[in-house]
Design an enzyme around this catalytic site. Structure first.
Site, PDB file in Angstrom:
ATOM      1  N   GLY A 133       0.826  -1.194   0.000  1.00  0.00           N
ATOM      2  CA  GLY A 133       0.000   0.000   0.000  1.00  0.00           C
ATOM      3  C   GLY A 133       0.863   1.247   0.000  1.00  0.00           C
ATOM      4  CD  GLN A 178       3.411   5.894   2.485  1.00  0.00           C
ATOM      5  OE1 GLN A 178       2.434   5.315   2.036  1.00  0.00           O
ATOM      6  NE2 GLN A 178       4.427   5.266   3.062  1.00  0.00           N
ATOM      7  CB  CYS A 191       5.191   2.484   7.152  1.00  0.00           C
ATOM      8  SG  CYS A 191       4.738   3.954   6.213  1.00  0.00           S
ATOM      9  CG  LEU A 192       6.505   1.006   1.170  1.00  0.00           C
ATOM     10  CD1 LEU A 192       6.027   1.240  -0.254  1.00  0.00           C
ATOM     11  CD2 LEU A 192       7.545  -0.101   1.213  1.00  0.00           C
ATOM     12  CD  GLU A 212      -1.111   2.651   2.683  1.00  0.00           C
ATOM     13  OE1 GLU A 212      -0.670   3.819   2.632  1.00  0.00           O
ATOM     14  OE2 GLU A 212      -0.389   1.674   2.922  1.00  0.00           O
TER      15      GLU A 212
HETATM   16 NI    NI Z   1       2.670   3.593   5.462  1.00  0.00          NI
END
Ligand code: NI
Length: 158
Positions: free
Chosen positions: A46, A51, A88-89, A131
């Site tokens: 996601g 981001q 989380c990225l 998200e």
């Molecule tokens: Ni995230």
């Protein structure tokens, strides 16, 4: 399509409340394509527009059931709970334990600005919650139970 630069925790853009999308312009279609490419490249499931530095209410998700684009998503119903690992990225190499609803019903708009409803359980429910939080300037670390820990692989990133 192009990869976008992922913003990391500590970047103020991740703390902002994003704006609603009123029209899907070619630029927004490109953004959505780029978000998927960036998400897959980083082995994420996601990604939220902030981001990649864009303060718009757009989310891309793929938990292995195909591509899901959610524009202006709203969670309208939740049930149950699940406690599990989340990443989380925007915080690569880390994960933590977060409790989320086990079932989520959400309403959003697709790329044609048609409203739709989606129900998800388990990972999809977790991804939607994670998200949507990003769109309001929240990251999962605010909800972590205990300490963050290091992860070797990043294939469970949100
Ligand atoms: Ni995230």
């Amino acid at each position: 399509m192009a990869l976008r630069q992922i913003r990391y925790v500590g970047d103020a853009v991740l703390t902002k409340v994003c704006r609603e999308v009123t029209e899907v312009t070619p630029k927004i279609r490109d953004l959505i394509d780029d978000m998927f490419e960036t998400m897959y490249e980083a082995n994420g499931v996601g990604l939220a527009a902030p981001q990649v530095g864009i303060l718009k209410r757009i989310v891309t998700i793929d938990v292995g059931e195909g591509q899901l684009v959610m524009i202006n998503p709203r969670i309208i119903e939740t049930a149950g709970s699940q406690t599990g690992e989340e990443g989380c990225l925007s915080l690569p190499g880390k994960a933590g334990i977060v409790t989320r609803p086990n079932y989520v019903k959400a309403r959003a708009f697709d790329e044609e600005m048609q409203e739709f409803e989606i129900e998800g359980t388990e990972l999809l429910a977790r991804a939607i919650c994670h998200e949507v939080d990003h769109l309001d300037g929240h990251v999962y670390t605010e909800k972590v139970e205990g300490e963050l820990h290091d992860v070797v692989y990043e294939d469970q990133e949100d």
